[in-house]
Design a protein around this motif. Structure first.
Motif, PDB file in Angstrom:
ATOM      1  N   LEU A  42     -42.890 -16.384 -55.975  1.00  0.00           N
ATOM      2  CA  LEU A  42     -43.519 -17.317 -55.121  1.00  0.00           C
ATOM      3  C   LEU A  42     -43.198 -17.267 -53.496  1.00  0.00           C
ATOM      4  CD1 LEU A  42     -43.290 -20.479 -54.956  1.00  0.00           C
ATOM      5  CD2 LEU A  42     -41.103 -20.243 -55.637  1.00  0.00           C
ATOM      6  N   LEU A  43     -42.104 -15.937 -53.066  1.00  0.00           N
ATOM      7  CA  LEU A  43     -41.928 -16.196 -51.549  1.00  0.00           C
ATOM      8  C   LEU A  43     -42.780 -15.094 -51.163  1.00  0.00           C
ATOM      9  CD1 LEU A  43     -38.541 -16.170 -50.821  1.00  0.00           C
ATOM     10  CD2 LEU A  43     -38.615 -14.229 -50.684  1.00  0.00           C
TER      11      LEU A  43
ATOM     12  N   LEU B  32     -30.342 -11.000 -56.133  1.00  0.00           N
ATOM     13  CA  LEU B  32     -30.889 -10.122 -56.231  1.00  0.00           C
ATOM     14  C   LEU B  32     -30.025  -8.708 -55.989  1.00  0.00           C
ATOM     15  CD1 LEU B  32     -34.741  -9.850 -55.358  1.00  0.00           C
ATOM     16  CD2 LEU B  32     -33.979  -7.899 -55.645  1.00  0.00           C
TER      17      LEU B  32
ATOM     18  N   LEU C 271     -35.691 -27.371 -55.143  1.00  0.00           N
ATOM     19  CA  LEU C 271     -36.591 -26.876 -55.656  1.00  0.00           C
ATOM     20  C   LEU C 271     -37.621 -27.954 -56.212  1.00  0.00           C
ATOM     21  CD1 LEU C 271     -38.639 -24.578 -56.777  1.00  0.00           C
ATOM     22  CD2 LEU C 271     -37.981 -24.527 -58.833  1.00  0.00           C
TER      23      LEU C 271
ATOM     24  N   LEU D 168     -41.863 -19.269 -63.832  1.00  0.00           N
ATOM     25  CA  LEU D 168     -40.888 -19.293 -63.208  1.00  0.00           C
ATOM     26  C   LEU D 168     -40.488 -20.475 -63.012  1.00  0.00           C
ATOM     27  CD1 LEU D 168     -40.874 -18.336 -59.312  1.00  0.00           C
ATOM     28  CD2 LEU D 168     -39.690 -20.345 -60.103  1.00  0.00           C
ATOM     29  N   VAL D 169     -40.473 -21.958 -63.769  1.00  0.00           N
ATOM     30  CA  VAL D 169     -39.377 -22.757 -63.805  1.00  0.00           C
ATOM     31  C   VAL D 169     -38.617 -22.627 -64.862  1.00  0.00           C
ATOM     32  CG1 VAL D 169     -39.323 -24.648 -64.231  1.00  0.00           C
ATOM     33  CG2 VAL D 169     -40.955 -24.211 -61.828  1.00  0.00           C
TER      34      VAL D 169
ATOM     35  N   PHE E  70     -30.516 -15.664 -52.803  1.00  0.00           N
ATOM     36  CA  PHE E  70     -31.206 -15.013 -53.424  1.00  0.00           C
ATOM     37  C   PHE E  70     -31.464 -13.476 -53.416  1.00  0.00           C
ATOM     38  CE2 PHE E  70     -35.586 -13.438 -53.457  1.00  0.00           C
ATOM     39  CZ  PHE E  70     -36.269 -13.212 -54.727  1.00  0.00           C
TER      40      PHE E  70
ATOM     41  N   ALA F 125     -33.593 -12.298 -66.534  1.00  0.00           N
ATOM     42  CA  ALA F 125     -33.507 -11.901 -64.649  1.00  0.00           C
ATOM     43  C   ALA F 125     -34.699 -10.827 -64.874  1.00  0.00           C
ATOM     44  CB  ALA F 125     -32.728 -11.256 -64.993  1.00  0.00           C
ATOM     45  N   VAL F 126     -35.536  -9.822 -65.722  1.00  0.00           N
ATOM     46  CA  VAL F 126     -36.595  -9.371 -65.170  1.00  0.00           C
ATOM     47  C   VAL F 126     -37.754 -10.278 -64.829  1.00  0.00           C
ATOM     48  CG1 VAL F 126     -38.232  -7.821 -65.807  1.00  0.00           C
ATOM     49  CG2 VAL F 126     -35.607  -7.882 -66.228  1.00  0.00           C
TER      50      VAL F 126
ATOM     51  N   LEU G 172     -39.685 -14.562 -58.781  1.00  0.00           N
ATOM     52  CA  LEU G 172     -39.852 -15.784 -57.428  1.00  0.00           C
ATOM     53  C   LEU G 172     -39.693 -14.469 -56.039  1.00  0.00           C
ATOM     54  CD1 LEU G 172     -35.761 -16.121 -58.244  1.00  0.00           C
ATOM     55  CD2 LEU G 172     -37.471 -17.590 -57.801  1.00  0.00           C
ATOM     56  N   PRO G 173     -40.229 -13.164 -56.214  1.00  0.00           N
ATOM     57  CA  PRO G 173     -40.898 -12.644 -54.743  1.00  0.00           C
ATOM     58  C   PRO G 173     -42.111 -13.064 -55.020  1.00  0.00           C
ATOM     59  CG  PRO G 173     -39.387 -11.061 -56.071  1.00  0.00           C
ATOM     60  CD  PRO G 173     -38.898 -12.294 -56.701  1.00  0.00           C
TER      61      PRO G 173
ATOM     62  N   LEU H 244     -45.513 -18.457 -50.405  1.00  0.00           N
ATOM     63  CA  LEU H 244     -44.750 -18.797 -49.376  1.00  0.00           C
ATOM     64  C   LEU H 244     -45.310 -18.917 -47.845  1.00  0.00           C
ATOM     65  CD1 LEU H 244     -41.780 -21.636 -51.109  1.00  0.00           C
ATOM     66  CD2 LEU H 244     -44.196 -21.940 -51.463  1.00  0.00           C
ATOM     67  N   VAL H 245     -44.731 -17.632 -47.893  1.00  0.00           N
ATOM     68  CA  VAL H 245     -44.697 -16.936 -46.695  1.00  0.00           C
ATOM     69  C   VAL H 245     -45.969 -16.850 -45.891  1.00  0.00           C
ATOM     70  CG1 VAL H 245     -44.116 -14.657 -45.098  1.00  0.00           C
ATOM     71  CG2 VAL H 245     -42.248 -15.838 -46.606  1.00  0.00           C
TER      72      VAL H 245
ATOM     73  N   MET I 103     -46.066 -20.638 -61.376  1.00  0.00           N
ATOM     74  CA  MET I 103     -45.222 -21.520 -60.891  1.00  0.00           C
ATOM     75  C   MET I 103     -44.660 -22.134 -62.462  1.00  0.00           C
ATOM     76  SD  MET I 103     -43.533 -22.786 -57.835  1.00  0.00           S
ATOM     77  CE  MET I 103     -42.073 -23.593 -57.838  1.00  0.00           C
TER      78      MET I 103
ATOM     79  N   VAL J 188     -36.858 -19.339 -64.707  1.00  0.00           N
ATOM     80  CA  VAL J 188     -35.449 -19.303 -63.627  1.00  0.00           C
ATOM     81  C   VAL J 188     -34.665 -20.416 -64.336  1.00  0.00           C
ATOM     82  CG1 VAL J 188     -34.790 -20.951 -61.395  1.00  0.00           C
ATOM     83  CG2 VAL J 188     -35.855 -19.040 -61.172  1.00  0.00           C
ATOM     84  N   PHE J 189     -35.287 -21.464 -64.968  1.00  0.00           N
ATOM     85  CA  PHE J 189     -34.424 -22.815 -65.830  1.00  0.00           C
ATOM     86  C   PHE J 189     -33.129 -21.960 -66.884  1.00  0.00           C
ATOM     87  CE2 PHE J 189     -35.277 -26.973 -63.536  1.00  0.00           C
ATOM     88  CZ  PHE J 189     -36.028 -26.118 -62.038  1.00  0.00           C
TER      89      PHE J 189
ATOM     90  N   LEU K  71     -37.296 -11.878 -61.204  1.00  0.00           N
ATOM     91  CA  LEU K  71     -37.723  -9.952 -60.082  1.00  0.00           C
ATOM     92  C   LEU K  71     -38.942 -10.506 -60.453  1.00  0.00           C
ATOM     93  CD1 LEU K  71     -35.885  -8.413 -59.022  1.00  0.00           C
ATOM     94  CD2 LEU K  71     -36.045  -6.962 -61.085  1.00  0.00           C
TER      95      LEU K  71
ATOM     96  N   TYR L 115     -39.356 -13.114 -39.373  1.00  0.00           N
ATOM     97  CA  TYR L 115     -40.921 -13.762 -39.784  1.00  0.00           C
ATOM     98  C   TYR L 115     -40.850 -15.224 -39.271  1.00  0.00           C
ATOM     99  CZ  TYR L 115     -45.435 -13.378 -41.045  1.00  0.00           C
ATOM    100  OH  TYR L 115     -46.561 -13.667 -41.142  1.00  0.00           O
ATOM    101  N   LEU L 116     -39.863 -15.597 -40.553  1.00  0.00           N
ATOM    102  CA  LEU L 116     -41.197 -17.935 -40.283  1.00  0.00           C
ATOM    103  C   LEU L 116     -40.918 -18.495 -38.999  1.00  0.00           C
ATOM    104  CD1 LEU L 116     -39.131 -18.929 -43.587  1.00  0.00           C
ATOM    105  CD2 LEU L 116     -41.762 -18.313 -42.790  1.00  0.00           C
TER     106      LEU L 116
ATOM    107  N   LYS M 281     -43.717 -16.124 -36.720  1.00  0.00           N
ATOM    108  CA  LYS M 281     -45.169 -17.404 -37.501  1.00  0.00           C
ATOM    109  C   LYS M 281     -44.937 -18.733 -36.081  1.00  0.00           C
ATOM    110  CE  LYS M 281     -46.984 -19.003 -41.615  1.00  0.00           C
ATOM    111  NZ  LYS M 281     -46.545 -19.178 -42.927  1.00  0.00           N
TER     112      LYS M 281
ATOM    113  N   PHE N  55     -28.107  -4.134 -63.481  1.00  0.00           N
ATOM    114  CA  PHE N  55     -28.640  -3.062 -64.311  1.00  0.00           C
ATOM    115  C   PHE N  55     -28.642  -1.209 -64.818  1.00  0.00           C
ATOM    116  CE2 PHE N  55     -32.862  -6.082 -63.031  1.00  0.00           C
ATOM    117  CZ  PHE N  55     -32.385  -7.141 -64.716  1.00  0.00           C
TER     118      PHE N  55
END
Ligand code: HEM
Ligand code: HEM
Lengths: 129, 131
Positions: free
Chosen positions: A40-41, B84, B43, A71-72, B80, A30-31, A37-38, A44-45, A68, A75-76, A34, B125-126, B130, B91
């Motif tokens: 990646l996000l 999160l 994904l 990440l896989v 997500f 989970a860490v 994933l941010p 991508l943005v 990446m 996450v998996f 944490l 935003y997207l 953008k 935790f």
């Protein structure tokens, strides 16, 4: 059931029968999620567009391909443990539970292998143009 | 493995009423399961399409830009952020803190606000900044 200590009597009960190690691994992944994933996000943005060339050029870089892949894995692994918990909570018949957990493992390793191979291929064969 | 069918196992759904904390707990499970199924398939599709070539990637992109695809992506991003938020709450609960009724309810509610606000910010935003 034994007649020993209190701990000895309760060990192996609960819907999962054991699971302390799973519990810790679930938090560790989970860490990992944490952090990754941010990442990646945000990556991508920040991409100007999402067309083929832009995305594969980005993903071919070591600084994108390696996180990446991590990440896989994170996450998996995380969802593999998570879905096992869900299955153990709802599927109580031993045979069906075994079949469900087997299907879950195949699903995780199958999709995971495709995902990792895809990243490796993009990273190692370079960009199309 | 010996199995005592009379022993209650979760879920035990006969006596209950809605509350922010139990909703947060259930939504954590729903979003985790949703991401593990729909999210993971999207994904993997995205990565494999990009590794296969222009044509299969464009096919993926066509779906991703389709209103239905956008709905799925918005749903996944909400899942997500929600997961999160409730994961972070987990935790804190895991170390034994935050169980006082008011505190517990406050942070359970906060996860829902966080999930919705972050999803709105991302897609605002997207789609609108953008373009
Ligand atoms: C932001 C990153 C994430 C964090 C901090 C996080 C945190 C957590 C935590 C703490 C748990 C344990 C909850 C419990 O023991 O009841 C959990 C469960 C779970 N997570 Fe995540 N997670 C994250 C991302 C993901 C992703 C991306 C997926 C799916 C692809 C996922 C799928 C699951 C599943 C299926 C469970 C099991 C739910 C249950 O037992 O009710 N998580 N997560
Ligand atoms: C689909 C919905 C639900 C899911 C997936 C779910 C899942 C779970 C899980 C996994 C546990 C932990 C069980 C364990 O420790 O072995 C649990 C415990 C608990 N759930 Fe639920 N639950 C649901 C609905 C509800 C509802 C509607 C209520 C009532 C408000 C509720 C009240 C509780 C309580 C009080 C516990 C603690 C039981 C104990 O102390 O052993 N749950 N639930």
């Amino acid at each position: 059931m034994g007649t020993g200590t209190g701990l000895g009597r309760v060990r192996g009960l609960g819907s999962a029968k054991h699971g302390g190690a799973h519990w810790v691994l679930h938090r560790m992944t989970a860490v990992g999620n944490l952090l990754l994933l941010p990442w990646l996000l945000i990556s991508l943005v920040r991409l100007p567009t999402y067309d083929y060339t832009t995305v594969t050029t980005w993903l071919a870089q070591p600084m994108a391909a390696v996180p990446m892949m991590l990440l896989v894995i994170s996450v998996f692994w995380h969802f593999r443990i998570g879905l096992q918990v869900v299955i153990e909570d709802y599927v109580h018949e031993e045979g069906t539970k075994f079949a469900s957990l087997t299907a879950l493992t195949f699903y995780t390793l199958g999709t995971g292998a495709f995902a990792l191979f895809a990243i490796a291929k993009i990273a190692l064969t370079g960009t199309p143009n | 493995m010996a199995q005592n069918r009379a022993r209650p196992l979760s879920p035990h759904l006969t006596i209950w009423k809605w509350g922010a904390n139990m909703a947060a707990s259930i939504i954590h499970r729903v979003t985790g399961t949703g991401m593990a199924t729909v999210g993971v398939l999207v994904l993997t599709w995205w990565l494999v399409a990009a590794a296969t070539g222009q044509e299969s990637y464009d096919y993926f992109l066509g779906w991703a830009k389709h209103p239905l695809g956008q709905l799925v992506l918005i749903g996944l991003s909400w899942a997500f952020f929600q997961h999160l938020g409730s994961g972070l709450r987990h935790f804190v609960l895991d170390v034994g803190a935050g169980y006082e009724l008011n505190t517990n309810r406050f942070w359970a509610r906060a996860t829902f606000v966080f999930g919705v606000v972050m999803t709105a910010a991302l897609w605002g935003y997207l789609l609108f900044v953008k373009g």
